[in-house]
Design an enzyme around this catalytic site. Structure first.
Site, PDB file in Angstrom:
ATOM      1  N   GLU A  57       1.100  -1.457   0.006  1.00  0.00           N
ATOM      2  CA  GLU A  57      -0.014   0.108   0.194  1.00  0.00           C
ATOM      3  C   GLU A  57       1.012   1.376  -0.014  1.00  0.00           C
ATOM      4  O   GLU A  57       0.791   1.967   1.189  1.00  0.00           O
ATOM      5  CB  GLU A  57      -1.026  -0.019   1.208  1.00  0.00           C
ATOM      6  CG  GLU A  57      -2.040  -1.155   1.196  1.00  0.00           C
ATOM      7  CD  GLU A  57      -2.994  -1.095   2.000  1.00  0.00           C
ATOM      8  OE1 GLU A  57      -2.938  -0.390   2.999  1.00  0.00           O
ATOM      9  OE2 GLU A  57      -4.047  -2.004   1.811  1.00  0.00           O
TER      10      GLU A  57
ATOM     11  N   GLU B 144      -4.086  -8.831  -1.487  1.00  0.00           N
ATOM     12  CA  GLU B 144      -4.901  -8.657   0.133  1.00  0.00           C
ATOM     13  C   GLU B 144      -6.245  -8.144   0.077  1.00  0.00           C
ATOM     14  O   GLU B 144      -6.652  -7.359  -0.765  1.00  0.00           O
ATOM     15  CB  GLU B 144      -3.960  -7.825   0.956  1.00  0.00           C
ATOM     16  CG  GLU B 144      -4.536  -7.664   2.205  1.00  0.00           C
ATOM     17  CD  GLU B 144      -3.854  -6.700   3.008  1.00  0.00           C
ATOM     18  OE1 GLU B 144      -2.578  -6.318   2.970  1.00  0.00           O
ATOM     19  OE2 GLU B 144      -4.283  -5.834   3.875  1.00  0.00           O
TER      20      GLU B 144
END
Length: 492
Positions: free
Chosen positions: A238, A341
């Site tokens: 991220e 994810e």
């Protein structure tokens, strides 16, 4: 437990597909498929308000059927049109998953490994993601080196050897050589960053780019010294999220330049040029801009195996941004798309049986596979009775929870929804066309290396539907129950 399908694998063909899994050549030629006559279909079902959980619910024989009527509900499957190759499905063995597993009695530990990684008695995971350094699902922040050790002379993974590595080794023993394990960093050590903190974003300081690139190599070699083959890494978890937990920010250009000038060359120099590199590793919303920035640069693109993505984008009450995956697939067809994810957030003890948990997985997996995804990696494979441990209280759901007070495993329906894909689609399978005629039905289909055909049909509606699975003038009639997911396996 539940009935098991019999799977006949041609062993030589199976392993050849592992070797050539990223080739763009079809597993079976369209010409050969036109001659196939499908004879039998077996249906496995998970459905709300029933006892069905990956349960064999029907067998049906194909009949000749010409043009269906408009009133007949159908899922049309076309094995002559094939797309990306299926890599597999799996989940993350984080510190939290491993610590919870360690606290359970041996019987529950064995059950957990079997439930996820055994193809016959479980759902056949073959992908594992793990964290490099700490993440939110760790009991505290940590790194593998001492302060200001730019030469990484103190690199030591003894922290991981207590919980995480033993669990990974157990999974590895169950999966065997077909396992894909990759590591993802949430943050470099605090002293390498401009905010001097592993948490709250911050950026990697350019003067430490070389040390940080070497850090990945140290991680890979340390894990492989323990008997764990590391298939690949992602560059940064991220890279656009400033979180209250471990995080590090890169613009697309910064991530691209770190890859092409430091990480890629360093892996090659250290004899690790065969390791796969995943870029982005963040949400669907900005995946096209990020991907085009990396992949339009040949010097960066040559190091990229694929683009990773998550499902946490802000979808503002509409549908998640599935189409963005297709845009990358269409523009960069030689680049793999891997879901890295996703989980149900906002843990609550009273929601273990919430049917929406599984439906979120089913909906996401079908859309993303249909848009070009090659594999799916869930987030934590196991969490405790409180949705942790998590050192910043970001408690979430996992498909299975372990109650560390009673020693029992708690299965959510998400486990079974994921299993409808991972148990029946074989690595090396090709996605083919599946086209439903009603919007309450979602569907995807794959042609396996052993020539069985797997069609997954999810009924989002509140009533049972009688449908035809129609393939080139032949069809079987089956019932898909309300709020269910169904895997239909057809044999020629």
């Amino acid at each position: 437990m539940y009935p098991k399908p019999k799977t006949a694998l041609f062993i030589t063909f199976f392993y050849l597909n592992f070797i050539t899994i990223w080739s763009q050549q079809p597993v079976l030629s369209p010409v050969s498929q036109k001659a196939v006559k499908w004879e039998k279909a077996v249906v496995y079902t998970t459905a709300r308000n029933t006892s069905y959980a990956l349960s064999k619910t029907a067998e049906a024989t194909f009949i000749e059927k010409d043009q269906p009527l408009e009133s007949e509900i159908c899922v049309f499957v076309d094995p002559t049109k094939s797309f990306q190759i299926y890599m597999g499905t799996g989940g993350a063995i984080t510190d939290a998953a491993a610590e919870t597993w360690y606290k359970l009695p041996q019987k529950a530990r064995d059950e957990l490994i079997r439930a996820y990684f055994d193809k016959e008695k479980g759902i056949g995971y073959n992908i594992i993601r793990t964290n490099i350094n700490s993440c939110d699902f760790s009991s505290g922040s940590y790194t593998y080196v001492a302060e200001q050790d730019t030469g990484l002379m103190t690199f030591d993974i003894s922290h991981d050897m207590k919980f995480k590595i033993p669990m990974i080794l157990e999974a590895y023993r169950k999966i065997g050589p077909g396992m894909y394990l990759y590591g993802s960093p949430w943050s470099p050590p605090a002293w390498m960053k401009d905010n001097k903190n592993m948490l709250h974003g911050g950026k990697l300081l350019p003067k430490f780019y070389s040390s940080w690139a070497s850090y990945y190599c140290k991680f890979i070699k340390a894990y492989e010294s323990m008997g764990i083959t590391v298939w690949g890494i992602s560059i940064q978890n991220e890279p656009m999220a400033v979180q209250r937990w471990e995080s590090c920010i890169y613009t697309a250009e910064e991530e691209r330049d770190f890859l092409k000038n430091y990480l890629g060359p360093t892996l090659e120099k250290e004899g690790l040029g065969n390791k796969k590199i995943i870029a982005w590793d963040h949400n669907r919303d900005m995946i096209y801009q990020r991907s085009s920035t990396y992949l339009s640069d040949p010097e960066a693109a040559k190091y990229i195996w694929g683009i990773g993505f998550h499902w946490y984008e802000d979808w503002s009450g509409g549908l998640p941004m599935y189409d963005n995956i297709r845009r990358v697939y269409e523009t960069f067809p030689q680049t793999n798309l891997l879901f890295t994810e996703g989980c149900a957030e906002s843990f609550s003890h009273g929601k273990y049986s919430d049917w929406k948990l599984g439906e979120e997985y089913g909906r996401s997996m079908i859309h993303d596979f249909n848009n070009g995804m090659v594999g799916f990696t869930d987030w934590n494979i196991l969490l405790d009775e409180n949705g942790g441990p998590n050192h910043v209280r970001n408690f979430c759901f996992a498909p299975i929870h372990g109650d560390t007070r009673t020693g029992q495993l708690i299965y959510t329906n998400a486990y079974f929804y994921i299993g409808h894909f991972s148990k029946y689609i074989q690595p090396g399978a090709r996605r083919i066309i599946a086209s439903p005629t009603r919007s309450q039905l979602l569907s995807t289909a794959f042609l396996n290396p052993d020539e069985s055909l797997v069609t997954i049909v999810m009924n989002q509606g509140d009533k049972d539907e009688k449908i035809f699975l129609w393939i080139n003038g032949n069809a079987v009639k089956i019932t898909v129950l309300a709020r269910s997911i169904n895997t239909i396996i057809c044999h020629p």
